[in-house]
Design a protein around this motif. Structure first.
Motif, PDB file in Angstrom:
ATOM      1  N   ARG A  39       5.275   0.054  -4.801  1.00 35.07           N
ATOM      2  CA  ARG A  39       4.033   0.583  -4.208  1.00 35.07           C
ATOM      3  C   ARG A  39       3.356  -0.552  -3.441  1.00 35.07           C
ATOM      4  O   ARG A  39       2.988  -1.566  -4.011  1.00 35.07           O
ATOM      5  CB  ARG A  39       3.110   1.107  -5.312  1.00 35.07           C
ATOM      6  N   CYS A  40       3.190  -0.376  -2.142  1.00 37.08           N
ATOM      7  CA  CYS A  40       2.608  -1.420  -1.309  1.00 37.08           C
ATOM      8  C   CYS A  40       1.278  -1.016  -0.706  1.00 37.08           C
ATOM      9  O   CYS A  40       0.586  -1.846  -0.100  1.00 37.08           O
ATOM     10  CB  CYS A  40       3.585  -1.821  -0.198  1.00 37.08           C
ATOM     11  N   HIS A  41       0.920   0.250  -0.848  1.00 34.77           N
ATOM     12  CA  HIS A  41      -0.290   0.777  -0.218  1.00 34.77           C
ATOM     13  C   HIS A  41      -0.622   2.088  -0.911  1.00 34.77           C
ATOM     14  O   HIS A  41       0.262   2.715  -1.514  1.00 34.77           O
ATOM     15  CB  HIS A  41      -0.010   1.006   1.280  1.00 34.77           C
ATOM     16  N   LYS A  42      -1.868   2.519  -0.851  1.00 31.91           N
ATOM     17  CA  LYS A  42      -2.226   3.770  -1.512  1.00 31.91           C
ATOM     18  C   LYS A  42      -1.457   4.954  -0.943  1.00 31.91           C
ATOM     19  O   LYS A  42      -1.289   5.982  -1.610  1.00 31.91           O
ATOM     20  CB  LYS A  42      -3.727   4.027  -1.407  1.00 31.91           C
TER      21      LYS A  42
ATOM     22  N   ILE B 296       0.435  -3.144   4.016  1.00 39.17           N
ATOM     23  CA  ILE B 296       0.262  -3.610   2.642  1.00 39.17           C
ATOM     24  C   ILE B 296      -1.221  -3.543   2.309  1.00 39.17           C
ATOM     25  O   ILE B 296      -2.040  -4.193   2.955  1.00 39.17           O
ATOM     26  CB  ILE B 296       0.750  -5.064   2.468  1.00 39.17           C
ATOM     27  N   GLY B 297      -1.586  -2.752   1.333  1.00 39.72           N
ATOM     28  CA  GLY B 297      -2.984  -2.651   0.930  1.00 39.72           C
ATOM     29  C   GLY B 297      -3.424  -3.905   0.190  1.00 39.72           C
ATOM     30  O   GLY B 297      -2.635  -4.532  -0.517  1.00 39.72           O
ATOM     31  N   ARG B 298      -4.676  -4.273   0.341  1.00 42.11           N
ATOM     32  CA  ARG B 298      -5.170  -5.510  -0.281  1.00 42.11           C
ATOM     33  C   ARG B 298      -5.016  -5.494  -1.793  1.00 42.11           C
ATOM     34  O   ARG B 298      -4.699  -6.519  -2.401  1.00 42.11           O
ATOM     35  CB  ARG B 298      -6.639  -5.724   0.106  1.00 42.11           C
ATOM     36  N   SER B 299      -5.236  -4.355  -2.411  1.00 38.22           N
ATOM     37  CA  SER B 299      -5.134  -4.291  -3.869  1.00 38.22           C
ATOM     38  C   SER B 299      -3.683  -4.366  -4.354  1.00 38.22           C
ATOM     39  O   SER B 299      -3.429  -4.579  -5.536  1.00 38.22           O
ATOM     40  CB  SER B 299      -5.788  -3.009  -4.387  1.00 38.22           C
ATOM     41  N   PHE B 300      -2.713  -4.196  -3.433  1.00 40.15           N
ATOM     42  CA  PHE B 300      -1.291  -4.236  -3.791  1.00 40.15           C
ATOM     43  C   PHE B 300      -0.628  -5.538  -3.349  1.00 40.15           C
ATOM     44  O   PHE B 300       0.524  -5.799  -3.695  1.00 40.15           O
ATOM     45  CB  PHE B 300      -0.543  -3.057  -3.149  1.00 40.15           C
ATOM     46  N   GLU B 301      -1.351  -6.363  -2.581  1.00 36.98           N
ATOM     47  CA  GLU B 301      -0.745  -7.527  -1.940  1.00 36.98           C
ATOM     48  C   GLU B 301      -0.143  -8.509  -2.941  1.00 36.98           C
ATOM     49  O   GLU B 301       0.978  -9.011  -2.745  1.00 36.98           O
ATOM     50  CB  GLU B 301      -1.791  -8.244  -1.082  1.00 36.98           C
ATOM     51  N   LYS B 302      -0.838  -8.803  -4.029  1.00 35.18           N
ATOM     52  CA  LYS B 302      -0.359  -9.775  -4.996  1.00 35.18           C
ATOM     53  C   LYS B 302       0.966  -9.340  -5.609  1.00 35.18           C
ATOM     54  O   LYS B 302       1.917 -10.134  -5.706  1.00 35.18           O
ATOM     55  CB  LYS B 302      -1.404  -9.998  -6.091  1.00 35.18           C
ATOM     56  N   GLU B 303       1.055  -8.071  -6.019  1.00 31.98           N
ATOM     57  CA  GLU B 303       2.278  -7.577  -6.637  1.00 31.98           C
ATOM     58  C   GLU B 303       3.413  -7.502  -5.623  1.00 31.98           C
ATOM     59  O   GLU B 303       4.564  -7.799  -5.960  1.00 31.98           O
ATOM     60  CB  GLU B 303       2.025  -6.197  -7.259  1.00 31.98           C
ATOM     61  N   VAL B 304       3.104  -7.120  -4.389  1.00 31.18           N
ATOM     62  CA  VAL B 304       4.132  -7.068  -3.342  1.00 31.18           C
ATOM     63  C   VAL B 304       4.721  -8.456  -3.124  1.00 31.18           C
ATOM     64  O   VAL B 304       5.944  -8.637  -3.081  1.00 31.18           O
ATOM     65  CB  VAL B 304       3.549  -6.510  -2.027  1.00 31.18           C
ATOM     66  N   ASN B 305       3.853  -9.460  -2.974  1.00 27.87           N
ATOM     67  CA  ASN B 305       4.328 -10.836  -2.770  1.00 27.87           C
ATOM     68  C   ASN B 305       5.179 -11.313  -3.939  1.00 27.87           C
ATOM     69  O   ASN B 305       6.217 -11.968  -3.748  1.00 27.87           O
ATOM     70  CB  ASN B 305       3.143 -11.779  -2.568  1.00 27.87           C
ATOM     71  N   ARG B 306       4.747 -10.975  -5.153  1.00 25.25           N
ATOM     72  CA  ARG B 306       5.491 -11.410  -6.341  1.00 25.25           C
ATOM     73  C   ARG B 306       6.871 -10.771  -6.383  1.00 25.25           C
ATOM     74  O   ARG B 306       7.882 -11.466  -6.569  1.00 25.25           O
ATOM     75  CB  ARG B 306       4.711 -11.039  -7.603  1.00 25.25           C
ATOM     76  N   ARG B 307       6.931  -9.459  -6.182  1.00 26.58           N
ATOM     77  CA  ARG B 307       8.199  -8.735  -6.284  1.00 26.58           C
ATOM     78  C   ARG B 307       9.171  -9.158  -5.188  1.00 26.58           C
ATOM     79  O   ARG B 307      10.363  -9.391  -5.451  1.00 26.58           O
ATOM     80  CB  ARG B 307       7.937  -7.240  -6.204  1.00 26.58           C
ATOM     81  N   LEU B 308       8.682  -9.266  -3.953  1.00 27.05           N
ATOM     82  CA  LEU B 308       9.574  -9.606  -2.858  1.00 27.05           C
ATOM     83  C   LEU B 308      10.010 -11.066  -2.915  1.00 27.05           C
ATOM     84  O   LEU B 308      11.139 -11.411  -2.539  1.00 27.05           O
ATOM     85  CB  LEU B 308       8.906  -9.303  -1.518  1.00 27.05           C
TER      86      LEU B 308
END
Length: 233
Positions: free
Chosen positions: A185-188, A215-227
């Motif tokens: 999940r990268c965005h609402k 990439i939604g701001r609230s998802f950015e941290k998890e997206v960066n971590r996973r990728l």
């Protein structure tokens, strides 16, 4: 995981809900429990595009034959794991006709539920297809072909390399369902398959087909971590 029970006895379905809730809490998996009192109710839900992963089905329902309900569901393309509930082991022969996953005695369900759900979860995790309702029929797309999902109001758009499919649903439910299948999940409004992300920069994901997904701001941290983990950073 969406688990349904179709049984005409409300006391039994209430007990089933307690058993399922206990098992999911002890083992840490998400479950949505659906209850149906008749074969017609569960058939109507399937016709309306409600996705069911596991169905516990009484073969002696008040409104008819549970086997007939199962057959009609298969005819509609429903590929859920079916577990027949019976008072006697009289379903052994016919369960093969509708590709039933298990046939259990009702009085043994509480004691066997944990093992059965372990087997169901393992089977679902190895499933190769995503099923949904499209143009009034059940459709299937290989999970490996899905690039991303996009939501718009009450509609979901499933994007593959060759086609786009539209159906009703909620992205939150879809995220829970595909959480362990490589989707992120990268965005609402967006859920992408990680293996098709080719890069990310300036709040955008670049997909294999050239699409740019926000990439939604609230998802950015998890997206960066996973990728970053995927690329070994």
């Amino acid at each position: 995981m969406r688990v349904a029970i179709c049984d005409g006895e409300k006391e039994f379905t209430a007990q089933f809900r307690k058993w399922m809730g206990r098992d999911s809490q002890e083992k840490g998996y998400d479950v949505t429990i659906l209850e149906f009192q008749s074969g017609e109710e569960v058939m109507e839900a399937v016709r309306n595009g409600n996705n069911i992963d596991v169905l516990f089905l009484d073969i002696k329902m008040l409104d008819g034959d549970g086997f007939e309900t199962a057959r009609q569901m298969r005819d509609l393309g429903c590929r859920c794991l079916m577990i027949f509930l019976t008072s006697l082991f009289s379903c052994i022969q016919r369960e093969y006709e509708v590709k039933a996953f298990r046939c259990l005695l009702r009085e043994q369900l509480e004691g066997q539920l944990g093992k059965v759900m372990d087997d169901c979860r393992a089977e679902l995790l190895t499933g190769d297809f995503y099923s949904f309702s499209h143009d009034g029929k059940m459709a299937q797309v290989p999970k490996g072909d899905i690039l991303y999902f996009e939501s718009e109001k009450s509609l979901l758009y499933l994007n593959t390399k060759k086609a786009v499919y539209c159906f009703q649903g909620k992205l939150d439910d879809l995220e829970r369902e595909l959480r362990e299948s490589g989707f992120l999940r990268c965005h609402k409004n967006f859920l992408v398959q990680e293996c098709y992300v080719r890069g990310w920069k300036d709040q955008l994901l670049r997909m294999e087909n050239g699409a740019k997904i926000p990439i939604g701001r609230s998802f950015e941290k998890e997206v960066n971590r996973r990728l970053a983990m995927r690329q070994g950073r």
